[in-house]
Design an enzyme around this catalytic site. Structure first.
Site, short mmCIF file in Angstrom:
data_model
loop_
_atom_site.label_atom_id
_atom_site.label_comp_id
_atom_site.label_asym_id
_atom_site.label_seq_id
_atom_site.Cartn_x
_atom_site.Cartn_y
_atom_site.Cartn_z
N SER A 38 -72.38 89.77 56.13
CA SER A 38 -73.79 89.38 56.19
C SER A 38 -74.54 90.45 56.99
O SER A 38 -74.06 90.89 58.03
CB SER A 38 -73.90 88.02 56.89
OG SER A 38 -75.24 87.66 57.00
N SER A 40 -74.94 93.48 56.05
CA SER A 40 -74.42 94.84 55.79
C SER A 40 -75.40 95.65 54.94
O SER A 40 -75.39 96.88 54.98
CB SER A 40 -73.04 94.78 55.11
OG SER A 40 -73.12 94.06 53.89
N GLY A 41 -76.25 94.96 54.16
CA GLY A 41 -77.25 95.68 53.36
C GLY A 41 -77.14 95.43 51.86
O GLY A 41 -77.81 96.12 51.07
N LYS A 42 -76.36 94.46 51.45
CA LYS A 42 -76.13 94.21 50.02
C LYS A 42 -77.45 93.94 49.28
O LYS A 42 -77.74 94.58 48.28
CB LYS A 42 -75.18 93.01 49.82
CG LYS A 42 -73.83 93.17 50.48
CD LYS A 42 -72.96 91.94 50.28
CE LYS A 42 -73.47 90.68 50.94
NZ LYS A 42 -73.55 90.71 52.41
N SER A 110 -68.85 87.46 49.27
CA SER A 110 -67.59 87.37 48.48
C SER A 110 -66.41 87.87 49.30
O SER A 110 -65.84 88.92 48.99
CB SER A 110 -67.72 88.10 47.15
OG SER A 110 -68.29 89.39 47.25
P1 ADP Z 1 -76.96 91.36 53.24
O1 ADP Z 1 -77.59 91.12 51.90
O2 ADP Z 1 -75.71 92.20 53.16
O3 ADP Z 1 -76.75 90.10 54.03
P2 ADP Z 1 -79.55 92.40 53.95
O4 ADP Z 1 -79.83 93.37 52.86
O5 ADP Z 1 -80.19 91.04 53.86
O6 ADP Z 1 -77.97 92.24 54.12
O7 ADP Z 1 -79.96 93.00 55.36
C1 ADP Z 1 -79.60 94.32 55.73
C2 ADP Z 1 -80.53 94.78 56.84
O8 ADP Z 1 -80.11 96.08 57.27
C3 ADP Z 1 -81.98 94.91 56.40
O9 ADP Z 1 -82.81 94.48 57.44
C4 ADP Z 1 -82.12 96.41 56.12
O10 ADP Z 1 -83.44 96.86 56.27
C5 ADP Z 1 -81.21 96.99 57.19
N1 ADP Z 1 -80.66 98.34 56.88
C6 ADP Z 1 -80.70 99.39 57.70
N2 ADP Z 1 -80.13 100.47 57.13
C7 ADP Z 1 -79.73 100.09 55.90
C8 ADP Z 1 -79.09 100.79 54.83
N3 ADP Z 1 -78.74 102.06 54.90
N4 ADP Z 1 -78.80 100.08 53.71
C9 ADP Z 1 -79.14 98.77 53.63
N5 ADP Z 1 -79.75 98.07 54.61
C10 ADP Z 1 -80.05 98.73 55.74
#
Ligand code: ADP
Length: 204
Positions: A38, A40-42, A110
């Site tokens: 959670s 991570s940026g997915k 997942s």
């Molecule tokens: P997930 O879907 O894995 O739970 P989110 O996409 O909701 O994660 O959140 C990721 C957070 O990390 C966001 O606030 C995003 O702006 C930040 N972030 C910082 N750097 C990156 C990057 N290189 N790739 C993706 N998200 C990033």
């Protein structure tokens, strides 16, 4: 894989072959299966890639974690059995979208390897692309975009991946995206280039 409950069903073929559909739509479908902790940026990467693809006139769609739990999977929680069923249903939906020629991104933690492998197994060879969004938990926790780590550390969320539930990292993912210290655009471009390399998207 378990058998369907009903015995009175017959698989119906289509009038249009896959290649004809691809040609008619000028598109090739695949499943971009983003997995990671959670925060991570997915979702962020999946939606950025979707945007880049749509700007190129490509057929792209994102299936996203929380959104699916509002509808299709509203009856499921976060127990191991529910997480497995969650991924099984999403896998089936993603496979259908990919069959319809969409570059289909899924953004779900997942956490179980076996569940992801099960989705890989139902997708036509070469169309399941496992994308490991490899962000250390310390970084995810620092970002904590939804405040979930804070709640989980306070014991308010049971079975939280990385804190009180396991995450099984992919062993042979098609692509590993390291996000720490990199911009969203860099990561999205890396994924887009992979799609171009593999012929799912044309360059330019
Ligand atoms: P997930 O879907 O894995 O739970 P989110 O996409 O909701 O994660 O959140 C990721 C957070 O990390 C966001 O606030 C995003 O702006 C930040 N972030 C910082 N750097 C990156 C990057 N290189 N790739 C993706 N998200 C990033």
């Amino acid at each position: 894989m378990s058998e369907p409950k009903s015995k009175n069903i017959t698989w119906h073929g289509t009038n249009v072959e896959k290649a004809e559909r691809e040609q008619a739509l000028n598109a090739r479908g695949c499943v971009l299966w983003l997995t990671g902790l959670s925060g991570s940026g997915k979702s962020t990467i999946a939606y950025r890639v979707e945007q880049l693809l749509l700007e190129r006139g490509k057929f792209a769609y994102v299936l996203d974690g929380d959104n699916i739990r509002y509808g299709l999977n509203k009856d499921l929680g976060f127990s191991p059995a529910d997480r497995t069923e969650n991924i099984r249903r999403i896998g089936e939906v993603a496979k259908l979208f990919a069959d319809a020629c969409a570059v289909t991104s899924t953004a779900f933690i997942s956490p179980y390897r076996a569940d992801r492998d099960q989705v890989r197994a139902i997708c036509p060879a070469g169309t399941f692309i496992e994308v490991y969004v490899d962000t250390p938990i310390e970084e995810c926790e620092k970002r904590d975009p939804k405040g979930l780590y804070k709640k989980a550390r306070a014991g308010l969320i049971p079975e939280f991946t990385g804190v009180s539930a396991p995450y099984e990292a992919p062993e042979n993912p098609e692509i590993v995206l390291k996000t720490a210290g990199r911009s969203v655009d860099e990561c999205a471009a890396e994924l887009l280039n992979y799609l171009i390399d593999k012929g799912f998207v044309t360059a330019g």
